[in-house]
Motif scaffolding. Structure first.
Motif, PDB file in Angstrom:
ATOM      1  N   SER A 138       0.838  -1.207   0.000  1.00  0.00           N
ATOM      2  CA  SER A 138       0.000   0.000   0.000  1.00  0.00           C
ATOM      3  C   SER A 138       0.870   1.253   0.000  1.00  0.00           C
ATOM      4  O   SER A 138       0.620   2.205  -0.750  1.00  0.00           O
ATOM      5  CB  SER A 138      -0.924   0.006   1.223  1.00  0.00           C
ATOM      6  OG  SER A 138      -1.838  -1.060   1.172  1.00  0.00           O
ATOM      7  N   LEU A 169      -7.879  -5.399   0.607  1.00  0.00           N
ATOM      8  CA  LEU A 169      -8.652  -4.199   0.274  1.00  0.00           C
ATOM      9  C   LEU A 169      -7.769  -2.966   0.161  1.00  0.00           C
ATOM     10  O   LEU A 169      -7.874  -2.190  -0.788  1.00  0.00           O
ATOM     11  CB  LEU A 169      -9.727  -3.986   1.347  1.00  0.00           C
ATOM     12  CG  LEU A 169     -10.904  -3.081   0.981  1.00  0.00           C
ATOM     13  CD1 LEU A 169     -11.603  -3.552  -0.278  1.00  0.00           C
ATOM     14  CD2 LEU A 169     -11.901  -3.033   2.146  1.00  0.00           C
ATOM     15  N   SER A 170      -6.868  -2.781   1.134  1.00  0.00           N
ATOM     16  CA  SER A 170      -6.038  -1.581   1.123  1.00  0.00           C
ATOM     17  C   SER A 170      -5.107  -1.549  -0.081  1.00  0.00           C
ATOM     18  O   SER A 170      -4.849  -0.496  -0.662  1.00  0.00           O
ATOM     19  CB  SER A 170      -5.227  -1.483   2.421  1.00  0.00           C
ATOM     20  OG  SER A 170      -4.312  -2.560   2.530  1.00  0.00           O
ATOM     21  N   ALA A 172      -5.677  -3.036  -3.060  1.00  0.00           N
ATOM     22  CA  ALA A 172      -6.500  -2.770  -4.241  1.00  0.00           C
ATOM     23  C   ALA A 172      -6.853  -1.286  -4.331  1.00  0.00           C
ATOM     24  O   ALA A 172      -6.803  -0.690  -5.415  1.00  0.00           O
ATOM     25  CB  ALA A 172      -7.772  -3.609  -4.188  1.00  0.00           C
ATOM     26  N   ASN A 173      -7.179  -0.678  -3.204  1.00  0.00           N
ATOM     27  CA  ASN A 173      -7.499   0.754  -3.200  1.00  0.00           C
ATOM     28  C   ASN A 173      -6.304   1.599  -3.630  1.00  0.00           C
ATOM     29  O   ASN A 173      -6.438   2.565  -4.385  1.00  0.00           O
ATOM     30  CB  ASN A 173      -7.963   1.190  -1.809  1.00  0.00           C
ATOM     31  CG  ASN A 173      -9.305   0.591  -1.423  1.00  0.00           C
ATOM     32  OD1 ASN A 173     -10.023   0.074  -2.275  1.00  0.00           O
ATOM     33  ND2 ASN A 173      -9.636   0.647  -0.152  1.00  0.00           N
ATOM     34  N   ILE A 176      -5.828   1.308  -7.400  1.00  0.00           N
ATOM     35  CA  ILE A 176      -6.787   2.145  -8.134  1.00  0.00           C
ATOM     36  C   ILE A 176      -6.298   3.585  -8.159  1.00  0.00           C
ATOM     37  O   ILE A 176      -6.309   4.250  -9.204  1.00  0.00           O
ATOM     38  CB  ILE A 176      -8.187   2.058  -7.485  1.00  0.00           C
ATOM     39  CG1 ILE A 176      -8.787   0.670  -7.716  1.00  0.00           C
ATOM     40  CG2 ILE A 176      -9.119   3.138  -8.047  1.00  0.00           C
ATOM     41  CD1 ILE A 176     -10.059   0.415  -6.927  1.00  0.00           C
ATOM     42  N   PHE A 192     -11.276  -2.322 -10.098  1.00  0.00           N
ATOM     43  CA  PHE A 192     -12.421  -1.994  -9.241  1.00  0.00           C
ATOM     44  C   PHE A 192     -13.578  -2.965  -9.465  1.00  0.00           C
ATOM     45  O   PHE A 192     -14.184  -3.462  -8.510  1.00  0.00           O
ATOM     46  CB  PHE A 192     -12.868  -0.558  -9.529  1.00  0.00           C
ATOM     47  CG  PHE A 192     -14.093  -0.121  -8.777  1.00  0.00           C
ATOM     48  CD1 PHE A 192     -14.004   0.308  -7.463  1.00  0.00           C
ATOM     49  CD2 PHE A 192     -15.341  -0.138  -9.389  1.00  0.00           C
ATOM     50  CE1 PHE A 192     -15.131   0.710  -6.763  1.00  0.00           C
ATOM     51  CE2 PHE A 192     -16.476   0.266  -8.702  1.00  0.00           C
ATOM     52  CZ  PHE A 192     -16.367   0.690  -7.397  1.00  0.00           C
ATOM     53  N   MET A 195     -13.237  -6.400  -7.792  1.00  0.00           N
ATOM     54  CA  MET A 195     -13.191  -6.488  -6.327  1.00  0.00           C
ATOM     55  C   MET A 195     -14.466  -7.147  -5.787  1.00  0.00           C
ATOM     56  O   MET A 195     -15.582  -6.741  -6.126  1.00  0.00           O
ATOM     57  CB  MET A 195     -13.030  -5.090  -5.717  1.00  0.00           C
ATOM     58  CG  MET A 195     -11.683  -4.445  -6.006  1.00  0.00           C
ATOM     59  SD  MET A 195     -11.571  -2.736  -5.424  1.00  0.00           S
ATOM     60  CE  MET A 195     -11.536  -2.993  -3.638  1.00  0.00           C
ATOM     61  N   ARG A 198     -15.862  -4.116  -1.452  1.00  0.00           N
ATOM     62  CA  ARG A 198     -15.409  -2.725  -1.590  1.00  0.00           C
ATOM     63  C   ARG A 198     -15.828  -1.948  -0.350  1.00  0.00           C
ATOM     64  O   ARG A 198     -16.902  -2.178   0.204  1.00  0.00           O
ATOM     65  CB  ARG A 198     -16.026  -2.055  -2.826  1.00  0.00           C
ATOM     66  CG  ARG A 198     -15.829  -2.795  -4.128  1.00  0.00           C
ATOM     67  CD  ARG A 198     -16.433  -1.991  -5.281  1.00  0.00           C
ATOM     68  NE  ARG A 198     -16.446  -2.732  -6.518  1.00  0.00           N
ATOM     69  CZ  ARG A 198     -17.491  -3.421  -6.980  1.00  0.00           C
ATOM     70  NH1 ARG A 198     -18.618  -3.447  -6.274  1.00  0.00           N
ATOM     71  NH2 ARG A 198     -17.409  -4.064  -8.121  1.00  0.00           N
ATOM     72  N   ASP A 199     -14.976  -1.008   0.055  1.00  0.00           N
ATOM     73  CA  ASP A 199     -15.351  -0.125   1.150  1.00  0.00           C
ATOM     74  C   ASP A 199     -15.487   1.301   0.610  1.00  0.00           C
ATOM     75  O   ASP A 199     -15.408   1.539  -0.597  1.00  0.00           O
ATOM     76  CB  ASP A 199     -14.318  -0.198   2.291  1.00  0.00           C
ATOM     77  CG  ASP A 199     -12.922   0.219   1.864  1.00  0.00           C
ATOM     78  OD1 ASP A 199     -12.745   0.643   0.687  1.00  0.00           O
ATOM     79  OD2 ASP A 199     -11.994   0.133   2.690  1.00  0.00           O
ATOM     80  N   SER A 202     -12.648   2.495  -1.508  1.00  0.00           N
ATOM     81  CA  SER A 202     -12.632   1.944  -2.875  1.00  0.00           C
ATOM     82  C   SER A 202     -13.492   2.795  -3.799  1.00  0.00           C
ATOM     83  O   SER A 202     -13.054   3.197  -4.890  1.00  0.00           O
ATOM     84  CB  SER A 202     -13.158   0.511  -2.879  1.00  0.00           C
ATOM     85  OG  SER A 202     -12.579  -0.267  -1.871  1.00  0.00           O
ATOM     86  N   TRP A 203     -14.723   3.062  -3.361  1.00  0.00           N
ATOM     87  CA  TRP A 203     -15.645   3.855  -4.177  1.00  0.00           C
ATOM     88  C   TRP A 203     -15.113   5.286  -4.348  1.00  0.00           C
ATOM     89  O   TRP A 203     -15.168   5.847  -5.451  1.00  0.00           O
ATOM     90  CB  TRP A 203     -17.026   3.872  -3.534  1.00  0.00           C
ATOM     91  CG  TRP A 203     -17.776   2.586  -3.658  1.00  0.00           C
ATOM     92  CD1 TRP A 203     -17.834   1.574  -2.745  1.00  0.00           C
ATOM     93  CD2 TRP A 203     -18.557   2.163  -4.777  1.00  0.00           C
ATOM     94  NE1 TRP A 203     -18.605   0.551  -3.223  1.00  0.00           N
ATOM     95  CE2 TRP A 203     -19.071   0.883  -4.466  1.00  0.00           C
ATOM     96  CE3 TRP A 203     -18.874   2.733  -6.001  1.00  0.00           C
ATOM     97  CZ2 TRP A 203     -19.892   0.180  -5.338  1.00  0.00           C
ATOM     98  CZ3 TRP A 203     -19.693   2.028  -6.880  1.00  0.00           C
ATOM     99  CH2 TRP A 203     -20.196   0.767  -6.540  1.00  0.00           C
TER     100      TRP A 203
END
Length: 608
Positions: A138, A169-170, A172-173, A176, A192, A195, A198-199, A202-203
Motif C-alpha cells: 500500500s 482491500l487496502s 486494491a485501493n 486504483i 475496481f 473487487m 469494496r469499502d 474503494s468507491w
C-alpha cells in the motif's frame, strides 16, 4: 492515563510530558501510555518534546518495542528529520525479521519525497529475505504514483499478485489510486469491477479517478451505485471526488443535494470540503452562495482563497476577484503558482491588461514564484483579447521557452476575432506541427479565412481536414430540469416538443427585433444566402435551450444552460435582448466563463 489523554489537544498533552514526573509517582509508564503521548507529538509535529519522550522511552527499555519503534520513526519523519529516522532504523539489530519496521521506514521515505531511497530500501528488504505484506505494498503504490513511473506500478502490481496480496482491500485501493494518477482509467476500472468486497475508500478512489480524467458521468453513476448497491455512507473524500462532476455539468440541484448531505453529516467545517463546495457553486454560476460558504470559515487556507477568487473571476466579477486577491495578501497569505494563474486569467478575461502585466512581471520578485507555461499562456491570451496581436507574437518569440499549444491556440483564436489572417496563418501552421490531430486548430483557421471572405482558403483547409480524417466537434447546449438533462444541437428538431420550442423562438425573434436586434450574419461562416444565414443564427443550440427553459422554468427562477463551445457574438447580443423583453435572468456557461444576462446586459461587459 490513556482515557485522560485521548480527548485533549496535542499541545496540552505535549506540555504535560516530563522526564521526572512518572518516577515521582513511583511507577513507570506502560508502552501503551507512551504510544498515546508519541501519537500526540506526531499529530502536533512537536520534535523537541518528541525527542524528550524518546529519551525517556530509551531509558525505560522500550525503544525496541514493536509498537513504539514505528511511531518513533514516524515522529522523526513528519518533523522532517528523515536521517534521524534512518539512524534509529539502522540501530535495530533484529530488523531483518520485522516487515512492520521495514514498512515504516519505506513509508517515511515516501512521505518525505525521497522516492529513490524508498525503493532502494525496498530492494534491500527483498535481498535480506523479508517478505512484504499488504501494508508494504500500500505504501509502495502511493510512492510509485508520486514517483510518476507507470512501469514501476505495473511491476509492483505483478508482485502483489505473486505474493498473494491481490485480494487485500487496502492494496486494491492503492492500486486504483496509482493507476488513476497515471490516467490509466481502464486498468483502475477493471481492478475496481473485479473487487469482491469494496469499502468507502474503494468507491471514493474510483470516483476520484473518473473525475480527475473528466469522466464526470461515470463519477455520478458510481456515486449512485455506491449508495444503492453497496449501501455505503459516503465520507468527506467521496464528497470531494464527486463535487467536480456537479460543477462540470452545471448541475446545481445535484450539487445542492450533496451540500445538504455535507451539512447533515457534519462535514461543513472541513476546509477541503469547503473549498470544493466553493468551486462547485462557482462553476454552477452561483458565486453568491460560494461566497457565503467562504465567509463561514473563520480560519481560511490558500486553497480556499484561490477557489473564491476563481469563482468571482469565472462569473464576471473581476473587480471583486482583484480586491479579494489583495485582501488575501493583507491577511498574510502569499499566492502560489495556481493562485497566480487564476488572477492572471481573471485579468485576461476582464481586459485588465496593465494590471495583469504588472502582476506577471513582479511575481518572482514579490511572491517568489517563477513564471511557468500557464502564466505565459495567460499573458498571450491577455494581449490577444486586447487586440495587441503583434505584442502577443513578440512575447511568444522572446519568452525563452517552447510555446505550448494553448498559447498558440489562444492567439489563433484572437486572430479570428480581430480578423488578422497573417498572424493567424503563422500560428495555425505551428499548431499543425505541434498538434497534428487537433481538429479545432483547422476549424479556427477556416473561420479566420471565412471572417474575411476567403472562401477558397476555407475549402482548402476543409480538404486538409478530410485528408487527415479529422472531424469538427459538434456544438451543443444543455439544460437540467428536475434531475433530467436535455441536450440540444444547432438547428435540432429531435426534441418531442420542438414545435413549441421553435414557436417560442419565432415570437422571441419578433420581440427582440422590435427592441433593436439586427442579426450579425457576418458570424455565419458559411457561403450561403443572407436569409439562410438569418435562419441559421436563430436556431443555435443555446437559443433552443433558452426557449425550452422559458417553457418549463418558473418565472421567478433563473434559467441556467451550458454550452460546450464559446457563445457566438450574435447569440450573445440576442440573449441580452431576450433577458430584457422577458424580464428573465439567464446564466449561460461556455468553455471560458459564465455569462449572467439580466435586463439587457451581461456580466462580461461584452468583453470575452
Amino acid at each position: 492515563m490513556v482515557s485522560i489523554c485521548s480527548p485533549l489537544s496535542p499541545n496540552l498533552v505535549a506540555n504535560s510530558i516530563s522526564v521526572e514526573a512518572p518516577r515521582s509517582r513511583g511507577r513507570l509508564l506502560t508502552s501503551r501510555e507512551y504510544g498515546v503521548l508519541l501519537q500526540f507529538c506526531i499529530d502536533s509535529k512537536s520534535l523537541e518534546r518528541g525527542k524528550m519522550l524518546h529519551s525517556r522511552i530509551r531509558k525505560d527499555g522500550f525503544e525496541r518495542n514493536r509498537d513504539l519503534l514505528p511511531r518513533l520513526i514516524k515522529l522523526y519523519s513528519v518533523c522532517g528529520r528523515i536521517d534521524d529516522a534512518k539512524k534509529l532504523f539502522d540501530r535495530m539489530s533484529k530488523r531483518n525479521s520485522d516487515v512492520f519496521l521495514w514498512t515504516s521506514m519505506i513509508c517515511a521515505y515516501a512521505k518525505n519525497g525521497s522516492m529513490m531511497r524508498c525503493f532502494e530500501l525496498f530492494v534491500q528488504m527483498l535481498e535480506r529475505g523479508v517478505r512484504p505484506d499488504s501494508y508494504t505494498f500500500s505504501g509502495l503504490m502511493k510512492a510509485s504514483a508520486e514517483f510518476g513511473f507507470l512501469e514501476l506500478t505495473l511491476q509492483l502490481h505483478s508482485m502483489v499478485v505473486r505474493c498473494g496480496c491481490g485480494g487485500c482491500l487496502s492494496v486494491a485501493n492503492s492500486l486504483i489510486h496509482a493507476y488513476g494518477s497515471f490516467g490509466v482509467v481502464h486498468e483502475a476500472r477493471k481492478l475496481f469491477d473485479r473487487m469482491v468486497v469494496r469499502d468507502v475508500a474503494s468507491w471514493s478512489a474510483m470516483i476520484q479517478v473518473c473525475s480527475s480524467m473528466g469522466s464526470y458521468a461515470d463519477s455520478m453513476a458510481l456515486f449512485s451505485r455506491m449508495q444503492l448497491g453497496d449501501s455505503l455512507k459516503p465520507n468527506e473524500l467521496t464528497v470531494v471526488a464527486l463535487l467536480p462532476a456537479c460543477g462540470f455539468f452545471s448541475s446545481l440541484r445535484k450539487g445542492q443535494a450533496v451540500h445538504a448531505y455535507v451539512i447533515r453529516n457534519g462535514y461543513e467545517s472541513n476546509l477541503i470540503v469547503g473549498s470544493t463546495l466553493v468551486t462547485m457553486y462557482s462553476r454552477c454560476g452561483d458565486p453568491d452562495v460560494a461566497y457565503t460558504i467562504f465567509t463561514s470559515f473563520y480560519q481560511k487556507n490558500l486553497v480556499l482563497w484561490t477557489s473564491m477568487i476563481e469563482g468571482f473571476a469565472l462569473n464576471g466579477k473581476y473587480d471583486i476577484a482583484l480586491n479579494l486577491f489583495k485582501k488575501m495578501q493583507d491577511q498574510g497569505f502569499h499566492p502560489n503558482y495556481v493562485t497566480l494563474v487564476v488572477i492572471l486569467s481573471a485579468c485576461s478575461h476582464a481586459g485588465f491588461i496593465e494590471e495583469g502585466l504588472q502582476i506577471f512581471e513582479t511575481m518572482q520578485e514579490k511572491f517568489g514564484v517563477k513564471a511557468g507555461v500557464e502564466h505565459y499562456a495567460c499573458v498571450v491570451d491577455m494581449l490577444g483579447r486586447g487586440g495587441r496581436l503583434d505584442d502577443a507574437e513578440k512575447f511568444i518569440e522572446n519568452m525563452g521557452m517552447r510555446p505550448s499549444g494553448s498559447m498558440l491556440g489562444s492567439l489563433l483564436g484572437a486572430c479570428q476575432v480581430h480578423r488578422n489572417v497573417e498572424i493567424g496563418e503563422r500560428m495555425a501552421y505551428r499548431l499543425f506541427e505541434l498538434e497534428p490531430h487537433n481538429a479545432a486548430n483547422y476549424v479556427i483557421l477556416s473561420n479566420v479565412y471565412a471572417a474575411v471572405g476567403q472562401w477558397h482558403n476555407v475549402g482548402r483547409v476543409r480538404q486538409m481536414m478530410i485528408a487527415k480524417g479529422l472531424l469538427k466537434d459538434s456544438g451543443c447546449s444543455w439544460i437540467e430540469l428536475k434531475d433530467t438533462v436535455y441536450v440540444f444541437g444547432a438547428h435540432d428538431r429531435s426534441h418531442w416538443e420542438s414545435d413549441k420550442i421553435y414557436k417560442v423562438l419565432e415570437e422571441l425573434s419578433e420581440e427582440i427585433g422590435r427592441a433593436g436586434y439586427l442579426p450579425a450574419t457576418e458570424h455565419v461562416l458559411l457561403d450561403v444566402e443572407e436569409n439562410e444565414k438569418k435562419k441559421l443564427l436563430c436556431s443555435h443550440s443555446e437559443r433552443l435551450a433558452i426557449a425550452f427553459g422559458l417553457l418549463k422554468v418558473p418565472p421567478e427562477m433563473p434559467i441556467r444552460i451550458a454550452k460546450n463551445l464559446r457563445v457566438c457574438d450574435d447569440c450573445h447580443e440576442a440573449i441580452k435582448l431576450i433577458s430584457r423583453v422577458t424580464s428573465r435572468k439567464f446564466v449561460v456557461r461556455d468553455t471560458n466563463r459564465f455569462h449572467h444576462f439580466y435586463r439587457g446586459s451581461c456580466s462580461c461587459g461584452d468583453y470575452w
